[in-house]
Structures are given as structure tokens and as C-alpha cells.
Write a protein that holds these residues in place. Sequence first.
Motif, PDB file in Angstrom:
ATOM      1  N   ARG A  46       0.915  -1.096   0.075  1.00  0.00           N
ATOM      2  CA  ARG A  46      -0.040   0.053   0.023  1.00  0.00           C
ATOM      3  C   ARG A  46       0.949   1.354  -0.073  1.00  0.00           C
ATOM      4  NH1 ARG A  46      -5.208   0.674   0.625  1.00  0.00           N
ATOM      5  NH2 ARG A  46      -5.250  -1.538   1.308  1.00  0.00           N
ATOM      6  N   PRO A  47       2.068   1.387   0.627  1.00  0.00           N
ATOM      7  CA  PRO A  47       2.770   2.470   0.685  1.00  0.00           C
ATOM      8  C   PRO A  47       3.184   2.958  -0.633  1.00  0.00           C
ATOM      9  CG  PRO A  47       3.323   1.352   2.657  1.00  0.00           C
ATOM     10  CD  PRO A  47       2.425   0.545   1.870  1.00  0.00           C
ATOM     11  N   THR A  48       3.794   1.789  -1.459  1.00  0.00           N
ATOM     12  CA  THR A  48       4.188   1.842  -2.941  1.00  0.00           C
ATOM     13  C   THR A  48       3.043   2.506  -3.611  1.00  0.00           C
ATOM     14  OG1 THR A  48       5.679   0.022  -2.640  1.00  0.00           O
ATOM     15  CG2 THR A  48       5.098   0.901  -4.860  1.00  0.00           C
ATOM     16  N   VAL A  49       2.002   2.135  -3.512  1.00  0.00           N
ATOM     17  CA  VAL A  49       0.644   2.731  -4.233  1.00  0.00           C
ATOM     18  C   VAL A  49       0.473   3.953  -3.975  1.00  0.00           C
ATOM     19  CG1 VAL A  49      -1.682   2.287  -4.711  1.00  0.00           C
ATOM     20  CG2 VAL A  49      -0.416   0.370  -4.580  1.00  0.00           C
ATOM     21  N   VAL A  50       0.295   4.097  -2.734  1.00  0.00           N
ATOM     22  CA  VAL A  50       0.132   5.637  -2.253  1.00  0.00           C
ATOM     23  C   VAL A  50       1.334   6.744  -2.728  1.00  0.00           C
ATOM     24  CG1 VAL A  50       0.044   7.233  -0.175  1.00  0.00           C
ATOM     25  CG2 VAL A  50      -1.149   4.948  -0.187  1.00  0.00           C
ATOM     26  N   ALA A  51       2.386   6.290  -2.567  1.00  0.00           N
ATOM     27  CA  ALA A  51       3.520   7.064  -3.207  1.00  0.00           C
ATOM     28  C   ALA A  51       3.410   7.449  -4.731  1.00  0.00           C
ATOM     29  CB  ALA A  51       4.840   6.584  -2.855  1.00  0.00           C
ATOM     30  N   ALA A  52       3.063   6.240  -5.447  1.00  0.00           N
ATOM     31  CA  ALA A  52       2.835   6.335  -6.993  1.00  0.00           C
ATOM     32  C   ALA A  52       1.735   7.392  -6.997  1.00  0.00           C
ATOM     33  CB  ALA A  52       2.645   5.070  -7.510  1.00  0.00           C
ATOM     34  N   LEU A  53       0.429   7.150  -6.725  1.00  0.00           N
ATOM     35  CA  LEU A  53      -0.418   7.932  -6.801  1.00  0.00           C
ATOM     36  C   LEU A  53      -0.383   9.379  -6.414  1.00  0.00           C
ATOM     37  CD1 LEU A  53      -3.399   5.724  -5.346  1.00  0.00           C
ATOM     38  CD2 LEU A  53      -2.807   6.319  -7.712  1.00  0.00           C
ATOM     39  N   ARG A  54       0.515   9.757  -5.275  1.00  0.00           N
ATOM     40  CA  ARG A  54       0.837  11.283  -4.959  1.00  0.00           C
ATOM     41  C   ARG A  54       1.850  11.771  -6.006  1.00  0.00           C
ATOM     42  NH1 ARG A  54       3.798  10.146  -0.933  1.00  0.00           N
ATOM     43  NH2 ARG A  54       5.821  10.297  -1.695  1.00  0.00           N
ATOM     44  N   VAL A  55       2.608  10.940  -6.608  1.00  0.00           N
ATOM     45  CA  VAL A  55       3.460  11.496  -7.827  1.00  0.00           C
ATOM     46  C   VAL A  55       2.452  11.855  -8.884  1.00  0.00           C
ATOM     47  CG1 VAL A  55       5.267  11.041  -9.325  1.00  0.00           C
ATOM     48  CG2 VAL A  55       5.421  10.663  -7.110  1.00  0.00           C
ATOM     49  N   LEU A  56       1.686  11.201  -9.370  1.00  0.00           N
ATOM     50  CA  LEU A  56       0.921  11.234 -10.381  1.00  0.00           C
ATOM     51  C   LEU A  56      -0.085  12.647 -10.045  1.00  0.00           C
ATOM     52  CD1 LEU A  56      -0.451   7.591 -11.262  1.00  0.00           C
ATOM     53  CD2 LEU A  56       1.156   9.148 -12.570  1.00  0.00           C
ATOM     54  N   ARG A  57      -0.494  12.750  -9.039  1.00  0.00           N
ATOM     55  CA  ARG A  57      -1.561  13.829  -8.751  1.00  0.00           C
ATOM     56  C   ARG A  57      -0.377  15.114  -8.676  1.00  0.00           C
ATOM     57  NH1 ARG A  57      -1.952  16.545  -4.046  1.00  0.00           N
ATOM     58  NH2 ARG A  57      -0.813  14.535  -2.830  1.00  0.00           N
ATOM     59  N   GLU A  58       0.569  15.013  -7.955  1.00  0.00           N
ATOM     60  CA  GLU A  58       1.461  16.132  -8.017  1.00  0.00           C
ATOM     61  C   GLU A  58       1.842  16.660  -9.537  1.00  0.00           C
ATOM     62  OE1 GLU A  58       4.557  15.048  -5.593  1.00  0.00           O
ATOM     63  OE2 GLU A  58       3.493  15.513  -3.581  1.00  0.00           O
ATOM     64  N   GLN A  59       2.086  15.755 -10.366  1.00  0.00           N
ATOM     65  CA  GLN A  59       2.421  15.906 -11.739  1.00  0.00           C
ATOM     66  C   GLN A  59       1.422  16.229 -12.521  1.00  0.00           C
ATOM     67  OE1 GLN A  59       4.758  12.706 -13.028  1.00  0.00           O
ATOM     68  NE2 GLN A  59       6.623  13.413 -11.858  1.00  0.00           N
ATOM     69  N   GLY A  60       0.104  15.958 -12.143  1.00  0.00           N
ATOM     70  CA  GLY A  60      -1.033  16.569 -12.828  1.00  0.00           C
ATOM     71  C   GLY A  60      -1.785  15.476 -13.782  1.00  0.00           C
ATOM     72  N   TRP A  61      -1.310  14.287 -13.645  1.00  0.00           N
ATOM     73  CA  TRP A  61      -1.964  13.044 -14.518  1.00  0.00           C
ATOM     74  C   TRP A  61      -3.098  12.696 -13.837  1.00  0.00           C
ATOM     75  CZ3 TRP A  61       0.514  10.806 -18.619  1.00  0.00           C
ATOM     76  CH2 TRP A  61       1.875  10.840 -18.865  1.00  0.00           C
ATOM     77  N   VAL A  62      -3.567  12.777 -12.599  1.00  0.00           N
ATOM     78  CA  VAL A  62      -4.922  12.414 -11.922  1.00  0.00           C
ATOM     79  C   VAL A  62      -5.031  13.686 -11.029  1.00  0.00           C
ATOM     80  CG1 VAL A  62      -4.144  10.020 -12.433  1.00  0.00           C
ATOM     81  CG2 VAL A  62      -3.771  11.254  -9.937  1.00  0.00           C
ATOM     82  N   GLU A  63      -6.416  13.489 -10.682  1.00  0.00           N
ATOM     83  CA  GLU A  63      -7.029  14.378  -9.625  1.00  0.00           C
ATOM     84  C   GLU A  63      -7.697  13.649  -8.690  1.00  0.00           C
ATOM     85  OE1 GLU A  63      -9.122  17.598 -11.205  1.00  0.00           O
ATOM     86  OE2 GLU A  63     -10.633  16.124 -12.262  1.00  0.00           O
ATOM     87  N   SER A  64      -7.826  14.107  -7.387  1.00  0.00           N
ATOM     88  CA  SER A  64      -8.662  13.399  -6.281  1.00  0.00           C
ATOM     89  C   SER A  64      -9.872  14.124  -6.203  1.00  0.00           C
ATOM     90  CB  SER A  64      -7.774  13.412  -4.929  1.00  0.00           C
ATOM     91  OG  SER A  64      -7.006  12.459  -5.019  1.00  0.00           O
ATOM     92  N   GLN A  65     -11.029  13.372  -5.989  1.00  0.00           N
ATOM     93  CA  GLN A  65     -12.367  14.201  -5.638  1.00  0.00           C
ATOM     94  C   GLN A  65     -12.743  13.529  -4.215  1.00  0.00           C
ATOM     95  OE1 GLN A  65     -15.236  14.285  -8.820  1.00  0.00           O
ATOM     96  NE2 GLN A  65     -13.631  15.004 -10.167  1.00  0.00           N
ATOM     97  N   GLN A  66     -13.015  14.351  -3.237  1.00  0.00           N
ATOM     98  CA  GLN A  66     -13.323  13.668  -1.959  1.00  0.00           C
ATOM     99  C   GLN A  66     -14.480  13.001  -1.996  1.00  0.00           C
ATOM    100  OE1 GLN A  66     -13.065  16.706   1.296  1.00  0.00           O
ATOM    101  NE2 GLN A  66     -13.233  15.115   2.608  1.00  0.00           N
ATOM    102  N   GLY A  67     -14.407  11.640  -1.691  1.00  0.00           N
ATOM    103  CA  GLY A  67     -15.717  10.793  -1.532  1.00  0.00           C
ATOM    104  C   GLY A  67     -16.035  10.187  -2.659  1.00  0.00           C
ATOM    105  N   LYS A  68     -15.334  10.535  -3.994  1.00  0.00           N
ATOM    106  CA  LYS A  68     -15.658   9.863  -5.213  1.00  0.00           C
ATOM    107  C   LYS A  68     -14.239   9.195  -5.566  1.00  0.00           C
ATOM    108  CE  LYS A  68     -18.748  13.414  -6.836  1.00  0.00           C
ATOM    109  NZ  LYS A  68     -18.900  14.418  -7.576  1.00  0.00           N
ATOM    110  N   GLY A  69     -13.194   9.456  -5.441  1.00  0.00           N
ATOM    111  CA  GLY A  69     -12.147   8.530  -5.981  1.00  0.00           C
ATOM    112  C   GLY A  69     -11.144   9.554  -6.776  1.00  0.00           C
ATOM    113  N   ARG A  70     -10.208   8.942  -7.483  1.00  0.00           N
ATOM    114  CA  ARG A  70      -9.200   9.516  -8.312  1.00  0.00           C
ATOM    115  C   ARG A  70      -9.525   9.520  -9.765  1.00  0.00           C
ATOM    116  NH1 ARG A  70      -6.855   6.644  -4.252  1.00  0.00           N
ATOM    117  NH2 ARG A  70      -5.441   7.829  -2.703  1.00  0.00           N
ATOM    118  N   PHE A  71      -9.637  10.444 -10.291  1.00  0.00           N
ATOM    119  CA  PHE A  71      -9.989  10.593 -11.820  1.00  0.00           C
ATOM    120  C   PHE A  71      -8.804  10.840 -12.724  1.00  0.00           C
ATOM    121  CE2 PHE A  71     -13.613  10.759  -9.662  1.00  0.00           C
ATOM    122  CZ  PHE A  71     -14.634  10.141 -10.018  1.00  0.00           C
TER     123      PHE A  71
END
Length: 243
Positions: A46-71
Motif C-alpha cells: 500500500r505505501p508503494t501505491v500511495v507514493a505512486a498516486l501522490r506523484v501522479l497527482r502532483e504531476q497533474g496526471w490525476v486528480e482526487s475528488q473527496q468521497g468519489k475517488g481519483r480521476f
Amino acid sequence: MSLESVPPKYAQLVQALQRRIESGDYPPGSMLPSENQLINEFGVSRPTVVAALRVLREQGWVESQQGKGRFVRGRPAVTGAEQPRPGQAYLTAPEAASPGEVVQAGAVTVPNRIAALLDLPSKNKAFLRRRLIGKDGEPTEVVSVWVPLDLAEGTALTQSEPLDQGLREHLHSRKGVRFDHVVEQIVARMPAAEEAKQLGMPKGAPLLVVYGAVRDAAGKALAAVEVLLPADRHELQDVYPIG
């Protein structure tokens, strides 16, 4: 094998998800798989996944919507503004596109650092192709590429004339290999006497040295690149978003 020569697991996951976004497997606006789905599919923690998703969000590949998920947002526009890194430029650009000469081409015993990047035992040999590149009649950089001996066979790397292809395209056309990613490291050090003479460097001037470990999608070492840059003539620039 050098641990530095292989991307950490979170970086490998970032690259895998980026490829899926670019290929359309995850189109813009679609929901990214959940953390649990990614954990199960890729066999990571899980820490590996969390770190990867953080990088993708910070770089602008994905965005998080509270209560809905990552798009998925898609490839960030800012990536088009990035300048090719020295190692990347040599791998992709035709040699003939830059003025320079081949100063060495042949099988040599690789230095320890290059052996680690190629996953070779110490004191093994690899094929070295080294070019001295200049601008306005003055040397500006030395670019060396080491390739496993079996991968160099049947290629034009032994010729003294500049290649009309980049290394990536040439090895793909001749040997069928595909470059997937480069692990790049940049260090600063004082030049050896021969390096200072070759580059016409004044006494006391340092070198910027770019190392690149070139690997396929499975992580197999395909080549190692070393770029020597006199620090008084070069500056390295990068562009990245701030989340």
C-alpha cells in the motif's frame, strides 16, 4: 547489482500507469482503479501505491475528488515544455545532428560504476562508443555510451562516421530492443587530467557528469550513458508542476 540502477517500485508503478493513460486504457475523465485493485494487480504494498498516486497527482496526471475517488486528467501539458536531458538527447537524436567526432569505439573493461548500471560483474567488458562534441569550434561535452557486447554485434556502432539515427532507433532497427526508461543520476566532480585536456577546461573548473542507466520494460539493462559537461559552460534546467 546497484540498487540505484533500478527505479524504486513506486516509480515503476508511476511509469506503468502513465503508459496506460497515454495509450487510452485510462482515458481522461475515467476513474483510476482503487488502491486495493492496484495492490492486487501489481503485487506491491500500500505505501508503494500511495507514493505512486501522490506523484501522479502532483504531476497533474490525476486528480482526487473527496468521497468519489481519483480521476484521470491525461498527460499534463507542462511535460511538453520539458527540455530533453543530456542523456535522453543523445539516445534519441541522430549523431549527425550535432557536430562532433568519434574518439573511441571498441570493447573495453568497464569502470565499476558503469558495470553496476549494466548489471555486469566487475572487470567485465562492454562495447564503448565515445564522441567529443563541439560548438563554434570548441569542445563542449564528451558523450560515452556502453552497450553489452552481444547487443553491439551487427550494429554500426563500430564505425567512425556519425550515425544518421539516434542510439535508441538504431538498436531497435538492428537488434529489436526497445528502450523503456532511463534512470538518471547527476554528480559534480573535478575532471581527470585527460578529461580537462580533451575539453579544454581551465584549472580548477569542475565537471557535471550525467549517468543514465537505460532499461527495457522488464528492467533489463540495455545501455549506460555518461555525459561530461564542463560546469562553466552548461546549466541544467527542468520544468515541473507544483501541486
